[in-house]
Every structure is written in C-alpha cells, then in structure tokens.
Design a protein around this motif. Sequence first.
Motif, PDB file in Angstrom:
ATOM      1  N   THR A 192       0.834  -1.205   0.000  1.00 50.19           N
ATOM      2  CA  THR A 192       0.000   0.000   0.000  1.00 50.19           C
ATOM      3  C   THR A 192       0.868   1.254   0.000  1.00 50.19           C
ATOM      4  OG1 THR A 192      -0.147  -0.080   2.416  1.00 50.19           O
ATOM      5  CG2 THR A 192      -1.952  -1.084   1.175  1.00 50.19           C
ATOM      6  N   GLY A 193       2.009   1.176   0.679  1.00 48.78           N
ATOM      7  CA  GLY A 193       2.884   2.340   0.785  1.00 48.78           C
ATOM      8  C   GLY A 193       3.429   2.807  -0.544  1.00 48.78           C
ATOM      9  N   CYS A 194       3.673   1.876  -1.465  1.00 47.76           N
ATOM     10  CA  CYS A 194       4.200   2.247  -2.785  1.00 47.76           C
ATOM     11  C   CYS A 194       3.234   3.173  -3.519  1.00 47.76           C
ATOM     12  CB  CYS A 194       4.457   0.998  -3.619  1.00 47.76           C
ATOM     13  SG  CYS A 194       5.785  -0.033  -3.005  1.00 47.76           S
ATOM     14  N   ALA A 195       1.957   2.842  -3.490  1.00 52.46           N
ATOM     15  CA  ALA A 195       0.962   3.699  -4.127  1.00 52.46           C
ATOM     16  C   ALA A 195       0.747   4.973  -3.322  1.00 52.46           C
ATOM     17  CB  ALA A 195      -0.358   2.953  -4.285  1.00 52.46           C
ATOM     18  N   ALA A 196       0.803   4.840  -1.991  1.00 56.23           N
ATOM     19  CA  ALA A 196       0.581   6.004  -1.127  1.00 56.23           C
ATOM     20  C   ALA A 196       1.592   7.109  -1.404  1.00 56.23           C
ATOM     21  CB  ALA A 196       0.640   5.585   0.339  1.00 56.23           C
ATOM     22  N   ARG A 197       2.856   6.729  -1.555  1.00 54.38           N
ATOM     23  CA  ARG A 197       3.894   7.734  -1.797  1.00 54.38           C
ATOM     24  C   ARG A 197       3.675   8.450  -3.130  1.00 54.38           C
ATOM     25  NH1 ARG A 197       6.718   3.584   0.719  1.00 54.38           N
ATOM     26  NH2 ARG A 197       7.446   2.625  -1.226  1.00 54.38           N
ATOM     27  N   LEU A 198       3.256   7.707  -4.130  1.00 52.74           N
ATOM     28  CA  LEU A 198       3.018   8.307  -5.442  1.00 52.74           C
ATOM     29  C   LEU A 198       1.791   9.217  -5.406  1.00 52.74           C
ATOM     30  CD1 LEU A 198       3.882   8.471  -8.396  1.00 52.74           C
ATOM     31  CD2 LEU A 198       2.561   6.387  -8.831  1.00 52.74           C
ATOM     32  N   LEU A 199       0.737   8.774  -4.754  1.00 47.62           N
ATOM     33  CA  LEU A 199      -0.489   9.563  -4.668  1.00 47.62           C
ATOM     34  C   LEU A 199      -0.274  10.846  -3.860  1.00 47.62           C
ATOM     35  CD1 LEU A 199      -2.944   6.600  -4.123  1.00 47.62           C
ATOM     36  CD2 LEU A 199      -3.089   8.232  -6.012  1.00 47.62           C
ATOM     37  N   LYS A 200       0.511  10.755  -2.797  1.00 47.08           N
ATOM     38  CA  LYS A 200       0.817  11.951  -1.996  1.00 47.08           C
ATOM     39  C   LYS A 200       1.558  12.990  -2.827  1.00 47.08           C
ATOM     40  CE  LYS A 200       1.078   9.826   2.608  1.00 47.08           C
ATOM     41  NZ  LYS A 200       2.008   9.457   3.718  1.00 47.08           N
ATOM     42  N   LYS A 201       2.412  12.515  -3.702  1.00 46.41           N
ATOM     43  CA  LYS A 201       3.146  13.414  -4.604  1.00 46.41           C
ATOM     44  C   LYS A 201       2.183  14.261  -5.431  1.00 46.41           C
ATOM     45  CE  LYS A 201       5.876  12.915  -8.832  1.00 46.41           C
ATOM     46  NZ  LYS A 201       6.575  11.937  -9.699  1.00 46.41           N
ATOM     47  N   TYR A 202       1.008  13.720  -5.741  1.00 49.43           N
ATOM     48  CA  TYR A 202       0.010  14.434  -6.530  1.00 49.43           C
ATOM     49  C   TYR A 202      -1.053  15.094  -5.655  1.00 49.43           C
ATOM     50  CZ  TYR A 202       2.064  11.939 -10.478  1.00 49.43           C
ATOM     51  OH  TYR A 202       2.941  11.453 -11.424  1.00 49.43           O
ATOM     52  N   GLY A 203      -0.812  15.134  -4.342  1.00 45.46           N
ATOM     53  CA  GLY A 203      -1.684  15.894  -3.452  1.00 45.46           C
ATOM     54  C   GLY A 203      -2.807  15.126  -2.797  1.00 45.46           C
ATOM     55  N   ALA A 204      -2.816  13.814  -2.925  1.00 42.96           N
ATOM     56  CA  ALA A 204      -3.868  13.014  -2.296  1.00 42.96           C
ATOM     57  C   ALA A 204      -3.645  12.904  -0.793  1.00 42.96           C
ATOM     58  CB  ALA A 204      -3.914  11.621  -2.917  1.00 42.96           C
ATOM     59  N   VAL A 205      -4.735  12.657  -0.076  1.00 44.99           N
ATOM     60  CA  VAL A 205      -4.689  12.393   1.358  1.00 44.99           C
ATOM     61  C   VAL A 205      -4.945  10.905   1.561  1.00 44.99           C
ATOM     62  CG1 VAL A 205      -5.733  12.872   3.600  1.00 44.99           C
ATOM     63  CG2 VAL A 205      -5.538  14.708   1.887  1.00 44.99           C
ATOM     64  N   ILE A 206      -3.974  10.192   2.111  1.00 42.87           N
ATOM     65  CA  ILE A 206      -4.117   8.750   2.323  1.00 42.87           C
ATOM     66  C   ILE A 206      -4.764   8.497   3.674  1.00 42.87           C
ATOM     67  CG2 ILE A 206      -2.925   6.532   2.366  1.00 42.87           C
ATOM     68  CD1 ILE A 206      -2.808   8.080  -0.326  1.00 42.87           C
ATOM     69  N   THR A 207      -5.964   7.954   3.648  1.00 41.85           N
ATOM     70  CA  THR A 207      -6.695   7.721   4.896  1.00 41.85           C
ATOM     71  C   THR A 207      -6.259   6.447   5.605  1.00 41.85           C
ATOM     72  OG1 THR A 207      -8.478   6.617   3.685  1.00 41.85           O
ATOM     73  CG2 THR A 207      -8.719   8.990   4.107  1.00 41.85           C
ATOM     74  N   GLY A 208      -5.727   5.486   4.853  1.00 42.33           N
ATOM     75  CA  GLY A 208      -5.291   4.242   5.479  1.00 42.33           C
ATOM     76  C   GLY A 208      -4.925   3.189   4.452  1.00 42.33           C
ATOM     77  N   GLY A 209      -4.554   2.014   4.964  1.00 41.79           N
ATOM     78  CA  GLY A 209      -4.166   0.919   4.085  1.00 41.79           C
ATOM     79  C   GLY A 209      -4.488  -0.420   4.701  1.00 41.79           C
ATOM     80  N   LEU A 210      -4.761  -1.388   3.858  1.00 36.39           N
ATOM     81  CA  LEU A 210      -5.089  -2.739   4.306  1.00 36.39           C
ATOM     82  C   LEU A 210      -4.421  -3.730   3.376  1.00 36.39           C
ATOM     83  CD1 LEU A 210      -6.873  -4.068   6.500  1.00 36.39           C
ATOM     84  CD2 LEU A 210      -8.748  -4.066   4.848  1.00 36.39           C
ATOM     85  N   GLN A 211      -3.691  -4.696   3.944  1.00 38.71           N
ATOM     86  CA  GLN A 211      -2.976  -5.696   3.155  1.00 38.71           C
ATOM     87  C   GLN A 211      -3.477  -7.082   3.556  1.00 38.71           C
ATOM     88  OE1 GLN A 211       1.051  -3.217   2.198  1.00 38.71           O
ATOM     89  NE2 GLN A 211       1.247  -4.719   3.820  1.00 38.71           N
ATOM     90  N   ILE A 212      -4.082  -7.771   2.596  1.00 44.34           N
ATOM     91  CA  ILE A 212      -4.806  -9.005   2.886  1.00 44.34           C
ATOM     92  C   ILE A 212      -4.193 -10.199   2.163  1.00 44.34           C
ATOM     93  CG2 ILE A 212      -7.046 -10.164   2.732  1.00 44.34           C
ATOM     94  CD1 ILE A 212      -7.137  -7.895   4.661  1.00 44.34           C
ATOM     95  N   VAL A 213      -3.866 -11.234   2.902  1.00 40.08           N
ATOM     96  CA  VAL A 213      -3.386 -12.485   2.307  1.00 40.08           C
ATOM     97  C   VAL A 213      -4.563 -13.218   1.678  1.00 40.08           C
ATOM     98  CG1 VAL A 213      -2.353 -14.744   2.762  1.00 40.08           C
ATOM     99  CG2 VAL A 213      -1.480 -12.718   3.949  1.00 40.08           C
ATOM    100  N   MET A 214      -4.388 -13.615   0.426  1.00 43.04           N
ATOM    101  CA  MET A 214      -5.387 -14.389  -0.296  1.00 43.04           C
ATOM    102  C   MET A 214      -4.702 -15.578  -0.957  1.00 43.04           C
ATOM    103  SD  MET A 214      -8.488 -13.234  -0.011  1.00 43.04           S
ATOM    104  CE  MET A 214      -9.477 -13.645  -1.450  1.00 43.04           C
ATOM    105  N   PRO A 215      -5.460 -16.572  -1.427  1.00 43.36           N
ATOM    106  CA  PRO A 215      -4.821 -17.702  -2.119  1.00 43.36           C
ATOM    107  C   PRO A 215      -3.991 -17.226  -3.301  1.00 43.36           C
ATOM    108  CG  PRO A 215      -7.098 -18.229  -1.612  1.00 43.36           C
ATOM    109  CD  PRO A 215      -6.914 -16.775  -1.284  1.00 43.36           C
TER     110      PRO A 215
END
Length: 253
Positions: A91-114
């Motif tokens: 999630t952090g990889c996208a968060a850093r890029l989005l912040k560069k364009y002025g987005a506010v990151i409210t949170g992140g969730l990383q889920i293990v799936m098959p």
Amino acid sequence: MNAIYLSGTGNTKHITELLFNSIGANGSLVPIESPDVNEALKEDELILAYPTQFSNIPYLVRDFINRHEAEWKDKKIFLITTMGLFAGDGTGCAARLLKKYGAVITGGLQIVMPDSIGDCKALKKTHEQNKEIIAKANKRINEAAAKIKTGNYPKEGLSFASHLAGLFGQRLWFYNKTTGYTDKLKIDSSKCVGCGLCAKNCPTNNIKIVDGKAVAASQCTMCYRCVDFCPKQAMTLLGKTLHEQPTFEKNSK
C-alpha cells in the motif's frame, strides 16, 4: 465513496466488494480498465485496490495513477492490496506516489489471499487451505470495516518499517519486473482454440485473435486472468508449466 480496483482472478475484487459493502458505502465499484473509471474518479473519497507484485504496485496501476495525476489533489484515498504471502509496503508504494500528486491517504489494508500464479509451485496449497485463507481474509475485512465506520482506519503497509521490509524483502531484487509491462506471456498455439476469452478479459488489450489463434503483444500487466481462465490451459507467464488455475471462484467453493 467509489472503489476502483485491478483484479486478475477475482481475489482483489472480492476483498474490495466485501469491504465496500461492510462499511455501507453507496457509490460504485469499477474495474480499473472500465470506461466508467473516469467518472468514478470524480468522487472525493475513493478506495484503490490491487494485487501486490514483488512488493510493488502493478505497472498498470502505477501508470493509471500517473496518467490521472491532476485528479488526485485533496482526494481521500484508502488503499487495499492483496498478496499470496508477502506485501511489505504494497500500500505504501501507491501512497507515496499519490501523496506526490496531493492526495490524502486515509489508510491501508494488506490481505493475504490464495496464490493466483498458476504456473509456479512455490505457494501452492490445498483447496481446504485456500478456503481457510479466504475465511480468515473475510474476517479481517469485517473487523477492518467495523473500525473504519468509527473513523479508525487501518494503516497497514504505510510505515517506514514496512517500507524497509518491502524494499529489502523483494523490491530491490525484483524491481525490473514491475517497472513496465512485460512481453513474457507465452501461448502454446497447439493448445489454443481461438475462443477469445483471453482477449475479452485482458485489462490492457494485450491479446488479439489472429487467424484463429491468440497472439500476445508486450503490454502484459501480469494479472494472470488469461492464464487462469484459459479453457485449454494454453498460457504461461512466470513459469513454463501450468500446475493449476487458482481463480477465486474455484478456491471459494
């Protein structure tokens, strides 16, 4: 709130839909390749969801963020990543890029799936194990939704420690696999019957049917839709042999 997602074989779509419904969101869920995605982007609060690839963002998602850079300013974005085993700071990889364009990151969730990589044995599990993984993922989503409804957003993958884990755990060693699209998709023409299912479902329009056979170009985003849905098992990507076609639908039954 709207949700935009990339989902290869159904894992990320399922997680996004479950969270979206559990928090009582009343907007739209839109695949990232849909023509409706531009309309979905107009919402001030968004969920952006995708599978982690080598502790990084799929290139299709990175390209999507960059191409719409003017749309992100002041938008509130909640990020979801799905993974077979390890995400690091997916999630952090996208968060850093989005912040560069002025987005506010409210949170992140990383889920293990098959695991959805059908041509690699490394993460293969039994059907019952996969069903258990999905059950645990569903529980985690419901727990996260309860917190989000109180304004307590999970922050998974967004810390500096997660950044280091993702960087040294995978990204440094496999960075070249996610810096662009790939041309490594292999199609066994002796198995292909030209049904067109792969071309119809490819999110980048990378596959065409030529003279009754599927032909791939160099715009593969490694989502594994074509590999895991091909009725004749004619496609491979990271491996040379297809061991199974682990779609969410198969794993959840």
